[in-house]
Motif scaffolding. Structure first.
Motif, mmCIF file in Angstrom:
data_model
loop_
_atom_site.group_PDB
_atom_site.id
_atom_site.type_symbol
_atom_site.label_atom_id
_atom_site.label_comp_id
_atom_site.label_asym_id
_atom_site.label_seq_id
_atom_site.Cartn_x
_atom_site.Cartn_y
_atom_site.Cartn_z
ATOM 1 N N THR A 114 14.560 0.707 2.431
ATOM 2 C CA THR A 114 13.143 0.983 2.628
ATOM 3 C C THR A 114 12.510 1.451 1.326
ATOM 4 O O THR A 114 13.195 1.854 0.378
ATOM 5 C CB THR A 114 12.921 2.072 3.694
ATOM 6 O OG1 THR A 114 13.570 3.278 3.258
ATOM 7 C CG2 THR A 114 13.485 1.654 5.041
ATOM 8 N N PHE A 115 11.190 1.397 1.286
ATOM 9 C CA PHE A 115 10.409 1.894 0.154
ATOM 10 C C PHE A 115 9.062 2.347 0.681
ATOM 11 O O PHE A 115 8.432 1.642 1.474
ATOM 12 C CB PHE A 115 10.224 0.809 -0.906
ATOM 13 C CG PHE A 115 9.576 1.287 -2.185
ATOM 14 C CD1 PHE A 115 10.337 1.749 -3.237
ATOM 15 C CD2 PHE A 115 8.182 1.267 -2.338
ATOM 16 C CE1 PHE A 115 9.756 2.193 -4.416
ATOM 17 C CE2 PHE A 115 7.591 1.701 -3.504
ATOM 18 C CZ PHE A 115 8.388 2.170 -4.547
ATOM 19 N N LEU A 116 8.595 3.507 0.242
ATOM 20 C CA LEU A 116 7.294 4.020 0.673
ATOM 21 C C LEU A 116 6.219 3.593 -0.300
ATOM 22 O O LEU A 116 6.271 3.916 -1.493
ATOM 23 C CB LEU A 116 7.319 5.548 0.762
ATOM 24 C CG LEU A 116 5.975 6.209 1.075
ATOM 25 C CD1 LEU A 116 5.484 5.815 2.463
ATOM 26 C CD2 LEU A 116 6.068 7.726 0.930
ATOM 27 N N TYR A 117 5.237 2.847 0.196
ATOM 28 C CA TYR A 117 4.027 2.521 -0.566
ATOM 29 C C TYR A 117 2.925 3.461 -0.094
ATOM 30 O O TYR A 117 2.634 3.559 1.099
ATOM 31 C CB TYR A 117 3.624 1.065 -0.350
ATOM 32 C CG TYR A 117 4.593 0.083 -0.965
ATOM 33 C CD1 TYR A 117 4.547 -0.208 -2.323
ATOM 34 C CD2 TYR A 117 5.561 -0.549 -0.194
ATOM 35 C CE1 TYR A 117 5.440 -1.106 -2.900
ATOM 36 C CE2 TYR A 117 6.460 -1.446 -0.750
ATOM 37 C CZ TYR A 117 6.393 -1.717 -2.105
ATOM 38 O OH TYR A 117 7.285 -2.602 -2.682
ATOM 39 N N ASP A 118 2.285 4.123 -1.045
ATOM 40 C CA ASP A 118 1.290 5.148 -0.714
ATOM 41 C C ASP A 118 0.268 5.172 -1.840
ATOM 42 O O ASP A 118 0.605 5.480 -2.989
ATOM 43 C CB ASP A 118 1.975 6.508 -0.570
ATOM 44 C CG ASP A 118 0.992 7.613 -0.219
ATOM 45 O OD1 ASP A 118 0.557 7.667 0.936
ATOM 46 O OD2 ASP A 118 0.666 8.408 -1.127
ATOM 47 N N PHE A 119 -0.995 4.830 -1.536
ATOM 48 C CA PHE A 119 -2.003 4.747 -2.593
ATOM 49 C C PHE A 119 -3.401 4.847 -1.998
ATOM 50 O O PHE A 119 -3.614 4.634 -0.797
ATOM 51 C CB PHE A 119 -1.863 3.442 -3.384
ATOM 52 C CG PHE A 119 -1.789 2.197 -2.537
ATOM 53 C CD1 PHE A 119 -2.927 1.527 -2.136
ATOM 54 C CD2 PHE A 119 -0.553 1.700 -2.136
ATOM 55 C CE1 PHE A 119 -2.860 0.382 -1.353
ATOM 56 C CE2 PHE A 119 -0.466 0.553 -1.341
ATOM 57 C CZ PHE A 119 -1.617 -0.102 -0.965
ATOM 58 N N VAL A 120 -4.348 5.159 -2.859
ATOM 59 C CA VAL A 120 -5.757 5.257 -2.482
ATOM 60 C C VAL A 120 -6.423 3.906 -2.729
ATOM 61 O O VAL A 120 -6.068 3.179 -3.668
ATOM 62 C CB VAL A 120 -6.458 6.367 -3.294
ATOM 63 C CG1 VAL A 120 -7.961 6.375 -3.032
ATOM 64 C CG2 VAL A 120 -5.851 7.723 -2.949
ATOM 65 N N LEU A 121 -7.389 3.558 -1.895
ATOM 66 C CA LEU A 121 -8.109 2.288 -1.968
ATOM 67 C C LEU A 121 -9.440 2.498 -2.693
ATOM 68 O O LEU A 121 -10.416 2.929 -2.086
ATOM 69 C CB LEU A 121 -8.349 1.751 -0.560
ATOM 70 C CG LEU A 121 -7.081 1.505 0.259
ATOM 71 C CD1 LEU A 121 -7.415 1.330 1.731
ATOM 72 C CD2 LEU A 121 -6.324 0.299 -0.270
ATOM 73 N N PRO A 122 -9.519 2.191 -3.985
ATOM 74 C CA PRO A 122 -10.738 2.500 -4.733
ATOM 75 C C PRO A 122 -11.888 1.532 -4.484
ATOM 76 O O PRO A 122 -13.049 1.880 -4.703
ATOM 77 C CB PRO A 122 -10.275 2.424 -6.190
ATOM 78 C CG PRO A 122 -9.170 1.412 -6.161
ATOM 79 C CD PRO A 122 -8.478 1.615 -4.843
ATOM 80 N N ASP A 123 -11.552 0.298 -4.055
ATOM 81 C CA ASP A 123 -12.554 -0.761 -3.966
ATOM 82 C C ASP A 123 -12.622 -1.328 -2.560
ATOM 83 O O ASP A 123 -11.595 -1.565 -1.919
ATOM 84 C CB ASP A 123 -12.212 -1.902 -4.935
ATOM 85 C CG ASP A 123 -12.111 -1.431 -6.376
ATOM 86 O OD1 ASP A 123 -12.970 -0.638 -6.791
ATOM 87 O OD2 ASP A 123 -11.162 -1.858 -7.069
ATOM 88 N N ALA A 124 -13.842 -1.563 -2.088
ATOM 89 C CA ALA A 124 -14.025 -2.296 -0.848
ATOM 90 C C ALA A 124 -13.809 -3.786 -1.110
ATOM 91 O O ALA A 124 -13.953 -4.265 -2.234
ATOM 92 C CB ALA A 124 -15.417 -2.043 -0.288
ATOM 93 N N GLY A 125 -13.470 -4.523 -0.050
ATOM 94 C CA GLY A 125 -13.352 -5.964 -0.212
ATOM 95 C C GLY A 125 -12.168 -6.559 0.524
ATOM 96 O O GLY A 125 -11.494 -5.901 1.313
ATOM 97 N N THR A 126 -11.931 -7.830 0.239
ATOM 98 C CA THR A 126 -10.882 -8.614 0.874
ATOM 99 C C THR A 126 -9.701 -8.744 -0.078
ATOM 100 O O THR A 126 -9.820 -9.344 -1.145
ATOM 101 C CB THR A 126 -11.409 -10.004 1.257
ATOM 102 O OG1 THR A 126 -12.507 -9.849 2.173
ATOM 103 C CG2 THR A 126 -10.332 -10.854 1.905
#
Length: 462
Positions: A114-126
């Motif tokens: 397993t690996f944990l991906y964890d991040f903030v989403l700075p941009d709206a969009g597809t």
């Protein structure tokens, strides 16, 4: 794939670092699971068996991950495939450690790990997510999904917000995924082109919609190598975003080309009459065919809505003075009929015959695969220009990780923000971006067989 009756058509992307299961990171106990595993899907018509696929949560496409701009997203990736894998979050300007590139930002996630991906989403969009280890095989088996980041404010008024992931599949007569992932003909030509088209894993995708309904359609080209040229029939509207980034002003929807990995957000009104059908049409050499159908029912309203406003811009830094920008050149070489005699590979010069034996047929600046030295090294906040020349007989979709760029026109005009640029054979193009995201970042062709065949380089932001 013979016998179809509907819409029939006439070693690793990166060497993965050897790794065992990674230790769990704080937060992994509560983050939702995103599991890559085998499964089956109804890709072909009912008279054919279901297709054995690889998918996130065992489905094609994988689950739509959706959050609001500025929020944090966390997923524990569990690899239950027979190959090592990873998750690359395509187009999202996130921390380098979360980019999902084995051998560069993380070790490959071995089977059972397993690996944990964890991040903030700075941009709206597809945006979308897919593997970055043996990508040419794992994506061709169905491993991908959409990541949608909703606008914190200023979202357009629509009746329907629909994600459409476009893919092609190379299927055998019994509707199973054809093998031959290391086929050198594919790798040295256009790439692995399939013989069956799906939208959201469906070979006959359709929806019932009211007349004069307004829809936001989020189009994602998830194919290994196919370039889609699209047009609308019975739908009229505007392109409002490309590769997740809003256009400064909506542009009238006409013919729309999507290279592998490119996206487009379009806002359309259903203008076909009640009882009729509207379509998204894809054009090939043998003509056009519908890839998505909208069955028109009752009227949603009596008159069309007014034209939409531009989507709110994302916080991408503005380019600095181009005259003083740091520069690099990138020459694309190789492939069938390309005339390349050889290239540097593994620290030594190799003839083309030796390269082919090692599964490499493409090069950047005379080097196949990645070297120890970055194409360019920039300080954080510097503006960078990369001049690219396609000296091959094939098209290439150049994708930059961790940043969005603008193309510089011959007249100096700047194109829209993008993360993937389609370059035709013999074409030259120059891109510019602010190197504001620290780390080592890939620049590669997103025709996946081209990338695996040598079309990779990297840059470093200090």
């Amino acid at each position: 794939m013979t016998g179809f009756t509907r819409r029939q058509f006439h070693q690793s992307v990166l060497s993965a670092a050897a790794a065992a299961a990674l230790p769990r990171v704080a937060g992994a106990e509560t983050a939702p699971l995103l599991r890559a595993r085998t499964g089956s899907a109804r890709l072909a018509p009912a008279e054919y068996p279901e297709t054995r696929i690889w998918g996130y949560d065992g489905t094609v496409p994988g689950p739509i991950l959706r959050a609001q701009q500025g929020q944090r997203i966390s997923r524990v990736f569990q690899n239950d495939l027979p190959q090592a894998s990873s998750v690359h979050w395509h187009g999202i300007r996130i921390d380098n450690a979360m980019d999902g590139v084995p051998g560069m930002t993380q070790a490959a996630v071995e089977p059972g790990a397993t690996f944990l991906y964890d991040f903030v989403l700075p941009d709206a969009g597809t945006y979308w997510y897919h593997p970055h280890n043996r990508t040419y095989e794992q994506m061709a088996r169905g491993l991908y999904g959409a990541l949608i980041v909703d606008e914190a404010t200023g979202a357009p008024e629509v009746d329907l917000d629909e994600v459409l992931l476009l893919d092609d599949w190379r299927l055998s007569d019994d509707a199973q995924i054809a093998e031959g992932f290391g086929n050198m003909r594919d790798w040295s030509h256009a790439g692995r082109i399939g013989n069956w088209i799906t939208v959201n894993g469906d070979g006959g995708w359709s929806r019932a919609v009211p007349r004069l309904a307004r829809m936001r359609l989020r189009l994602v080209n998830t194919a290994n190598a196919r370039i889609f040229t699209l047009a609308a029939r019975g739908l009229e509207g505007w392109v409002v975003a490309l590769d997740g980034m809003p256009l400064e002003a909506p542009q009238p929807l006409a013919e729309l080309t999507l290279a592998p990995a490119q996206r487009a957000d379009i806002i359309v009104d259903v203008v076909a009459g009640e009882g009729e059908e509207a379509f998204l049409v894809s054009f090939e050499r043998d003509g056009g065919y519908a890839i998505a159908a909208f069955r028109v029912t009752h009227a949603a309203r009596e008159t069309r809505m007014t034209a939409p406003d531009a989507l709110p811009p994302n916080p991408v830094p503005a380019l600095g003075p181009l005259e003083s920008a740091r520069r690099a050149d990138l020459l694309m070489e190789g492939g069938a009929m390309g005339g390349m005699a050889g290239a540097m590979m593994g620290g030594q010069m190799m003839e083309m015959r030796e390269m082919v034996a090692a599964g490499k047929v493409w090069a950047f600046n005379g080097m196949a695969d990645m070297g120890d030295t970055p194409l360019i090294e920039a300080n954080r906040g510097e503006t960078v220009r990369i001049a690219m020349t396609n000296d091959t007989r094939w098209q290439h979709g150049m994708h930059l990780h961790g940043h969005h760029f603008r193309q510089i026109g011959r007249d100096g005009a700047l194109g829209p923000l993008r993360d993937t640029l389609l370059m035709n054979r013999g074409e030259t193009a120059e891109i510019a971006f602010v190197a504001d995201n620290p780390g080592d970042w890939l620049l590669h062709c997103h025709m996946l067989e081209h990338s695996a065949g040598g079309m990779m380089t990297w840059l470093r932001v200090l």
